[in-house]
Design an enzyme around this catalytic site. Structure first.
Site, PDB file in Angstrom:
ATOM      1  N   GLY A  67       0.352  -1.198  -0.241  1.00 44.12           N
ATOM      2  CA  GLY A  67      -0.191  -0.071  -0.017  1.00 44.12           C
ATOM      3  C   GLY A  67       1.167   1.311  -0.023  1.00 44.12           C
ATOM      4  O   GLY A  67       2.105   1.036  -0.305  1.00 44.12           O
ATOM      5  N   ASN A  74       9.032  -1.346  -4.346  1.00 41.22           N
ATOM      6  CA  ASN A  74       8.462   0.097  -4.093  1.00 41.22           C
ATOM      7  C   ASN A  74       8.063   0.574  -3.001  1.00 41.22           C
ATOM      8  O   ASN A  74       7.044   0.524  -2.070  1.00 41.22           O
ATOM      9  CB  ASN A  74       6.957   0.117  -4.563  1.00 41.22           C
ATOM     10  CG  ASN A  74       6.677   1.212  -5.415  1.00 41.22           C
ATOM     11  OD1 ASN A  74       6.957   2.750  -4.707  1.00 41.22           O
ATOM     12  ND2 ASN A  74       5.118   1.408  -5.356  1.00 41.22           N
ATOM     13  N   CYS A  90       5.623  -5.405   1.670  1.00 43.16           N
ATOM     14  CA  CYS A  90       5.836  -3.913   1.823  1.00 43.16           C
ATOM     15  C   CYS A  90       4.694  -3.690   2.630  1.00 43.16           C
ATOM     16  O   CYS A  90       5.977  -3.584   4.127  1.00 43.16           O
ATOM     17  CB  CYS A  90       4.964  -3.611   0.781  1.00 43.16           C
ATOM     18  SG  CYS A  90       5.974  -2.450   0.194  1.00 43.16           S
ATOM     19  N   LEU A  91       4.012  -2.695   2.787  1.00 45.93           N
ATOM     20  CA  LEU A  91       3.025  -1.483   3.882  1.00 45.93           C
ATOM     21  C   LEU A  91       2.670  -3.038   5.086  1.00 45.93           C
ATOM     22  O   LEU A  91       3.436  -2.432   6.073  1.00 45.93           O
ATOM     23  CB  LEU A  91       1.864  -0.443   3.766  1.00 45.93           C
ATOM     24  CG  LEU A  91       1.649  -0.306   4.106  1.00 45.93           C
ATOM     25  CD1 LEU A  91       2.179   0.758   4.519  1.00 45.93           C
ATOM     26  CD2 LEU A  91       0.451   0.617   3.721  1.00 45.93           C
ATOM     27  N   GLU A 146       5.777 -11.227  -5.123  1.00 42.20           N
ATOM     28  CA  GLU A 146       4.358 -11.596  -5.949  1.00 42.20           C
ATOM     29  C   GLU A 146       5.123 -11.014  -7.387  1.00 42.20           C
ATOM     30  O   GLU A 146       4.625 -11.053  -8.410  1.00 42.20           O
ATOM     31  CB  GLU A 146       2.761 -10.760  -5.704  1.00 42.20           C
ATOM     32  CG  GLU A 146       2.994  -9.514  -5.953  1.00 42.20           C
ATOM     33  CD  GLU A 146       3.656  -8.373  -5.426  1.00 42.20           C
ATOM     34  OE1 GLU A 146       3.523  -7.082  -5.812  1.00 42.20           O
ATOM     35  OE2 GLU A 146       4.271  -9.492  -4.447  1.00 42.20           O
ATOM     36  N   HIS A 179       8.275  -7.274  -2.882  1.00 42.45           N
ATOM     37  CA  HIS A 179       7.501  -7.873  -3.575  1.00 42.45           C
ATOM     38  C   HIS A 179       7.560  -8.996  -4.074  1.00 42.45           C
ATOM     39  O   HIS A 179       8.079  -8.835  -5.553  1.00 42.45           O
ATOM     40  CB  HIS A 179       6.866  -6.667  -4.489  1.00 42.45           C
ATOM     41  CG  HIS A 179       6.072  -5.267  -4.222  1.00 42.45           C
ATOM     42  ND1 HIS A 179       4.752  -5.238  -3.683  1.00 42.45           N
ATOM     43  CD2 HIS A 179       6.966  -4.395  -3.821  1.00 42.45           C
ATOM     44  CE1 HIS A 179       4.267  -3.667  -3.785  1.00 42.45           C
ATOM     45  NE2 HIS A 179       5.406  -3.563  -3.458  1.00 42.45           N
TER      46      HIS A 179
END
Length: 384
Positions: A249, A318, A276-277, A363, A361
């Protein structure tokens, strides 16, 4: 009508909060956008980047010099919308050549009201950000006054402390099947890829979730129910899932209201996997602190070392925030992965509870597939 005629391209100004100015040309028509200026080092995958909700509130600059050459297609969407405020490239290719392409990039951006700018020195912008750090900026074809634009950039609130998740999280729960979201508030609508009724049931918190996370969970045989970020711990437990997934996110994890308390309440009750988030929120639930990176990690070539195996993974990343290593309780939390560029935390595992997470990530979409094994580890954790 496409491709866009070059005579329709108009002047655009890029202004940073420190007074730095770049002049380019819009390839999507008129507009003005304000956000945090960041850069991504991926050579391809611009459609997945644009549809990644993690880029909400940001203006994305691609370091690869030519963007748009393979167009846009329906299969590579990572959400139902485009999230960056503007998209900056060195050279836009208005003539896509790929059998999967259904429209050019400019038309795609115009559909979602995102400003696209080309024709300036992206290397100079990236070098400036690497030295000075990510900063607030504005892109405009409407206001060409440098001083006015710099003032607007300076007055923008920025991302620190802001709840960006509320802008991208789903409003109602939904399931996932046949590579698409399905409306519904329980597992009756959530099917695994092979329609296995005995599949593991996973509740996925939507902090800005990417479709490929749902695709992989379904491919692994999971029934997935996506829920809004504001969903209570008791509501999740009432669904009796086998595991809980915390998605990626946008923005500052400390700006997301209430979610850390929810995840802390769920610790130890169900297996948890965060990305991530979701990784950052899990870290805050452990009692750690987060901090803002100088210019973030964004691209498909970030080297990460798995401290448990000694192997190096090339990862897709990211994020602009990170968990502070010194704030982790080593008796409770084990660091499992580190970034080889700056030694920042890239993975954690709780020593007492079934919970683990990674900053990057696994994925992919876009990026390397080196870390997809982590989804298998989540399955194994739910089997125990």
């Amino acid at each position: 009508m496409w491709p866009q005629k070059r005579e329709e391209v108009m002047k655009a100004i890029i202004a940073l909060e420190d007074g730095t100015i770049f002049e380019g040309k819009s390839f999507t028509g008129r507009g003005e956008a304000i956000g945090e200026i960041v850069f991504n080092t991926s050579m391809s995958g611009y459609q997945e980047i644009l549809t990644d909700p993690s880029y909400t509130g940001q203006i994305v600059t691609m370091t690869y010099p030519m963007i748009g050459n393979y167009g846009i297609n329906p299969e590579d969407m990572e959400s139902s919308s485009v999230h960056p405020k503007a998209f900056l490239v060195k050279e836009y290719n208005a003539f896509p050549s790929n059998y999967r392409s259904t429209q050019p990039l400019a038309q795609f951006l115009e559909t979602y009201g995102v400003l696209g700018v080309e024709g300036f020195d992206t290397r100079a912008l990236v070098r400036h950000i690497r030295k000075a750090g990510a900063m607030k900026g504005i892109v405009s074809t409407e206001d060409l006054d440098h001083a006015s634009l710099v003032k607007k950039a300076q007055e923008w609130t920025g991302l620190v402390g802001q709840n960006m998740v509320e802008r991208v999280s789903c409003e109602k729960p939904y399931g996932w099947a046949d590579n698409m979201p399905l409306s519904g508030s329980n597992f009756s609508t959530a099917k695994s890829a092979d329609n296995n009724e005995k599949a593991f049931k996973v509740v996925a918190f939507d902090f800005g979730i990417k479709y490929n996370q749902l695709r992989i969970l379904a491919e692994k045989g999971c029934q997935v129910q996506v829920v809004p970020a504001t969903t209570s711990a008791q509501a999740v437990l009432d669904m009796n899932p086998d595991g809980i997934f915390l998605s990626n996110g946008p923005g500052d994890p400390e700006g997301v209201e209430g979610v850390v308390d929810t995840i802390r309440e769920l610790l130890g009750k169900k297996p948890i996997f965060g990305i991530c988030l979701g990784h950052q929120i899990l870290g805050l639930a452990y009692g750690a602190r987060s901090y803002k990176l100088k210019f973030g990690h964004r691209g498909g070539n970030q080297p990460v070392k798995n401290l448990e195996t000694g192997k190096v993974e090339i990862t897709s990343q990211n994020h602009g925030f990170c968990i502070d290593t010194t704030s982790l309780n080593e008796e409770d939390v084990k660091i499992t992965h580190i970034n080889l560029n700056d030694n920042s935390v890239e993975g954690m595992r709780h020593r007492k509870f079934p919970a683990f997470s990674v900053q990057y990530h696994p994925e992919h979409a876009p990026g390397p597939h080196d870390a997809t094994y982590l989804f298998d580890e989540f399955i194994e954790m739910m089997q125990q």
